[in-house]
Design a protein around this motif. Structure first.
Motif, mmCIF file in Angstrom:
data_model
loop_
_atom_site.group_PDB
_atom_site.id
_atom_site.type_symbol
_atom_site.label_atom_id
_atom_site.label_comp_id
_atom_site.label_asym_id
_atom_site.label_seq_id
_atom_site.Cartn_x
_atom_site.Cartn_y
_atom_site.Cartn_z
ATOM 1 N N SER A 1 13.723 -57.583 -8.373
ATOM 2 C CA SER A 1 14.990 -57.236 -7.681
ATOM 3 C C SER A 1 15.822 -57.216 -8.569
ATOM 4 N N THR A 2 15.981 -58.432 -8.860
ATOM 5 C CA THR A 2 17.683 -58.517 -9.069
ATOM 6 C C THR A 2 16.897 -60.503 -10.093
ATOM 7 N N CYS A 3 17.204 -61.109 -10.903
ATOM 8 C CA CYS A 3 16.909 -61.940 -11.833
ATOM 9 C C CYS A 3 18.576 -62.385 -12.897
ATOM 10 N N TYR A 4 18.901 -63.743 -12.506
ATOM 11 C CA TYR A 4 20.643 -63.455 -13.576
ATOM 12 C C TYR A 4 20.604 -65.431 -13.310
ATOM 13 N N PHE A 5 21.018 -66.193 -14.866
ATOM 14 C CA PHE A 5 21.025 -67.233 -15.451
ATOM 15 C C PHE A 5 21.845 -67.658 -14.141
ATOM 16 N N GLY A 6 21.653 -69.431 -13.988
ATOM 17 C CA GLY A 6 23.356 -70.226 -12.935
ATOM 18 C C GLY A 6 23.946 -70.311 -14.723
ATOM 19 N N ASN A 7 24.165 -71.748 -14.041
ATOM 20 C CA ASN A 7 25.184 -72.736 -14.874
ATOM 21 C C ASN A 7 23.970 -72.918 -16.882
ATOM 22 N N LEU A 8 24.328 -72.109 -18.234
ATOM 23 C CA LEU A 8 23.761 -72.721 -18.756
ATOM 24 C C LEU A 8 24.576 -74.209 -19.632
ATOM 25 N N ARG A 9 23.927 -74.643 -20.797
ATOM 26 C CA ARG A 9 24.917 -76.071 -21.106
ATOM 27 C C ARG A 9 24.205 -76.168 -22.297
ATOM 28 N N ILE A 10 24.911 -76.730 -23.669
ATOM 29 C CA ILE A 10 25.145 -76.795 -24.961
ATOM 30 C C ILE A 10 25.031 -77.826 -25.474
ATOM 31 N N PRO A 11 24.150 -78.955 -25.800
ATOM 32 C CA PRO A 11 23.671 -80.283 -25.981
ATOM 33 C C PRO A 11 24.956 -80.623 -27.314
ATOM 34 N N HIS A 12 25.443 -81.880 -27.437
ATOM 35 C CA HIS A 12 26.665 -81.903 -28.489
ATOM 36 C C HIS A 12 26.390 -83.377 -28.545
ATOM 37 N N VAL A 13 26.082 -83.529 -30.331
ATOM 38 C CA VAL A 13 25.531 -84.714 -30.907
ATOM 39 C C VAL A 13 26.409 -85.451 -31.766
ATOM 40 N N VAL A 14 26.729 -86.741 -30.464
ATOM 41 C CA VAL A 14 28.032 -87.661 -31.705
ATOM 42 C C VAL A 14 27.377 -88.756 -31.932
ATOM 43 N N LYS A 15 28.169 -89.786 -33.267
ATOM 44 C CA LYS A 15 27.816 -91.352 -33.181
ATOM 45 C C LYS A 15 28.795 -91.860 -32.520
ATOM 46 N N ALA A 16 28.103 -92.550 -32.047
ATOM 47 C CA ALA A 16 28.699 -94.032 -31.223
ATOM 48 C C ALA A 16 29.747 -94.798 -32.430
ATOM 49 N N SER A 17 30.665 -95.302 -31.320
ATOM 50 C CA SER A 17 31.488 -96.128 -32.574
ATOM 51 C C SER A 17 30.862 -97.212 -33.412
ATOM 52 N N ASP A 18 29.123 -97.603 -33.448
ATOM 53 C CA ASP A 18 28.975 -98.171 -34.381
ATOM 54 C C ASP A 18 28.770 -97.096 -35.664
ATOM 55 N N GLY A 19 28.497 -96.073 -35.209
ATOM 56 C CA GLY A 19 28.941 -95.246 -36.828
ATOM 57 C C GLY A 19 26.907 -95.068 -36.816
ATOM 58 N N VAL A 20 26.339 -95.386 -35.981
ATOM 59 C CA VAL A 20 24.743 -95.415 -35.971
ATOM 60 C C VAL A 20 24.375 -94.938 -34.784
ATOM 61 N N THR A 21 24.419 -95.199 -34.118
ATOM 62 C CA THR A 21 23.994 -94.509 -32.630
ATOM 63 C C THR A 21 24.411 -93.514 -32.382
ATOM 64 N N ASP A 22 23.357 -92.548 -32.118
ATOM 65 C CA ASP A 22 23.514 -90.868 -31.668
ATOM 66 C C ASP A 22 23.727 -91.229 -29.999
ATOM 67 N N SER A 23 24.702 -90.166 -29.344
ATOM 68 C CA SER A 23 24.730 -90.008 -28.083
ATOM 69 C C SER A 23 25.293 -88.561 -28.388
ATOM 70 N N THR A 24 24.798 -88.325 -26.929
ATOM 71 C CA THR A 24 24.953 -86.852 -26.586
ATOM 72 C C THR A 24 25.034 -86.559 -25.215
ATOM 73 N N TYR A 25 26.367 -85.365 -25.214
ATOM 74 C CA TYR A 25 27.121 -85.103 -24.372
ATOM 75 C C TYR A 25 27.261 -83.354 -23.831
ATOM 76 N N TYR A 26 27.350 -82.770 -23.251
ATOM 77 C CA TYR A 26 26.624 -81.509 -22.766
ATOM 78 C C TYR A 26 27.960 -80.688 -22.010
ATOM 79 N N THR A 27 28.298 -79.590 -22.485
ATOM 80 C CA THR A 27 29.241 -78.684 -22.390
ATOM 81 C C THR A 27 28.325 -78.186 -21.389
ATOM 82 N N THR A 28 29.075 -76.972 -20.251
ATOM 83 C CA THR A 28 28.400 -76.279 -19.182
ATOM 84 C C THR A 28 29.517 -74.606 -19.701
ATOM 85 N N TYR A 29 28.392 -73.365 -19.743
ATOM 86 C CA TYR A 29 29.524 -72.064 -19.401
ATOM 87 C C TYR A 29 27.884 -70.991 -18.740
#
Length: 491
Positions: free
Chosen positions: A52-80
């Motif tokens: 009868s009803t179907c809806y989303f909860g909080n969705l998230r978008i990943p963001h990949v950034v370089k760590a301070s060493d300039g090599v390692t990738d790290s990921t954080y998420y924003t939700t909406y």
């Protein structure tokens, strides 16, 4: 005693009843007829099991950034939460999908889904699995991997089943991104002569005064290339092209001696009235606005022609002397479903009470309930009073007084640009000034950038067409762009 005819009749009757019973069994909600491999399901003939009803909860978008060493990738998420979080359920096709696509780069591997249904329990499995593969029990709020469509099956208390295909549509572009495309220009649009642009029903027009000859440059929305150039013999050489205004369906312009002309295509014009001293400002849905003798006046757009008595002087607050009279910009927009607003911005010279580095901003709002009817809405608008936004020296977020000031309403905000500020020379077209509070405060936005190397801003045009494209013409260069989300097709 039975005769042979009676026996034959009874056999036919029993056979017919058996066929009817089998038909009921095979067309019920239980579906041995369903094939996961071929995505086939029958529509249940009862309501013992359905979503009868179907809806989303909080969705998230990943963001990949370089760590301070300039090599390692790290990921954080924003939700909406999507603007329209509810999915559309097609009970005939047994499909569930979102009408408005979710944002680009949304993580679909873990999508919280809330589903209300009629039945005993629900289960799911991937669409590309084999028919004999296991189903997984589902509880409302579980996160599902929806990178590919899934089958969702509702089981009734009596064992009946109904199977839906669940799919999530995702945008392939960033909805808040705007990419400018340079439109091939023409030597006549170099910005040397006075020019003004306006939207037409199927494109845009640039009206120009070429040494006393009025010329229309038109560009069709479906044509990505050339401009069509036509003279406007019905417009006299006294036409002030800088007074060109329109509402997307009709265009208006006035001459320096007060003649007012109307057109639907920008090429063929008809004289629609005369009012000495008028300078057209813009339109709302039902009224045409002008400036005359230090007052704002308006007349109904649905009149075939305007006599002097058809113009009404608008109410102004006590600061009438600060009504703009130079470098003016005007815009009308629907503030919400129940209220419309007009904004008039500009400059008043030689005034000791005015902060000369800032533009003067006036506003007029009125109720616009559709159930009131056209005549009541026109009355509300005509009776509305213009008010100037008062300011103090500590108001830091004002619109600076820019040459060739241009303002539009776009993406739910006022957006203004202009050339050099005479009180802060040497800089022009630094960015787009944006106001989210109907012109009270202004800040340069970081969401939309202007194209690079625009020039000095001696000639600037800035409009929105009927397809939500922004058009920008600066010193002979012409660009067009649109926020991706304003061009997305709704499912």
């Amino acid at each position: 005693m039975y005769t042979n005819a009676k026996v034959m009749y009874l056999r036919l009757l029993v056979g017919a009843l058996f066929i009817m019973a089998a038909s009921v069994i095979w067309t019920g909600c239980s579906t041995d007829y369903y094939s996961a491999d071929e995505d086939e399901s029958t529509t249940a003939s009862n309501d013992a099991c359905y979503i009868s009803t179907c809806y989303f909860g909080n969705l998230r978008i990943p963001h990949v950034v370089k760590a301070s060493d300039g090599v390692t990738d790290s990921t954080y998420y924003t939700t909406y939460v999507p603007d329209n979080k509810y999915l559309t359920i097609d009970q005939r096709a047994l499909s569930v999908q979102n009408r408005d696509s979710v944002a680009k780069n949304t993580d679909l591997s873990k999508v919280p889904m809330y589903i209300l249904y009629s039945g005993s329990y629900m289960e799911w499995r991937k669409k590309d699995t084999f028919e004999e593969d296991e189903w997984t029990a589902f509880n409302s709020g579980d996160s599902l991997d929806l990178r590919e469509p899934l089958y969702m099956r509702v089981i009734a208390v009596n064992g009946d089943k109904r199977t839906y295909t669940v799919k999530v549509n995702i945008h392939l572009q960033d909805g808040d991104e705007l990419v400018w495309n340079e439109i091939p220009s023409h030597t006549g649009l170099s910005g040397i002569y006075p020019m003004r642009m306006a939207a037409t029903p199927d494109g845009v027009i640039a009206l120009m005064n070429d040494n006393g000859s009025i010329v229309a440059y038109t560009h069709q929305a479906s044509n990505s290339g050339e401009w069509t150039i036509q003279s406007c013999p019905s417009l006299p050489d006294k036409t002030d092209v800088m007074t060109l205004v329109g509402n997307g369906n009709a265009l208006f312009v006035n001459t320096t001696d007060g003649s007012i002309y109307r057109s639907t295509d920008g090429v063929q014009w008809t004289l629609a009235g005369t009012l000495e001293g008028i300078r057209l400002l813009g339109t709302s849905q039902y009224l045409l606005y002008g400036l005359r003798n230090g007052s704002v006046i308006s007349a109904r757009l649905d009149l075939s022609e305007w006599n002097p008595e058809d113009w009404t002087e608008n109410g102004l607050d006590d600061l009438k002397d600060l009504l703009p009279c130079e470098n003016m910009a005007f815009v009308h927009y629907a503030q919400n479903e129940a209220q419309h607003r007009t904004i008039l911005m500009g400059y008043t010279p030689d005034d000791d009470n005015h902060f000369p580095m800032d533009a003067i901003v006036w506003s007029k709002a009125w109720s616009h309930f559709n159930n009131e009817g056209k005549e009541q809405i026109i009355h509300n608008e005509s009776a509305g009073e213009w008010m100037m936004y008062s300011r103090t020296w500590d108001d830091l977020w004002q619109m600076p007084m820019l040459e060739n000031l241009q303002v539009v309403y776009y993406n739910g905000k006022l957006m203004a640009i202009g050339g050099e500020n005479p009180y802060n020379p040497g800089k022009c077209l630094e960015g787009i000034y944006e106001s989210e509070d109907n012109g009270l405060t202004w800040r340069i936005t970081g969401n939309i950038n202007l194209p690079g190397n625009l020039g000095t801003g001696n000639s600037i045009c800035w409009i929105v067409d009927n397809d939500n494209f922004l058009w920008l013409a600066v010193d002979g260069k012409i660009y067009r762009g649109r926020l991706n989300k304003l061009g997305f097709d709704r499912q």
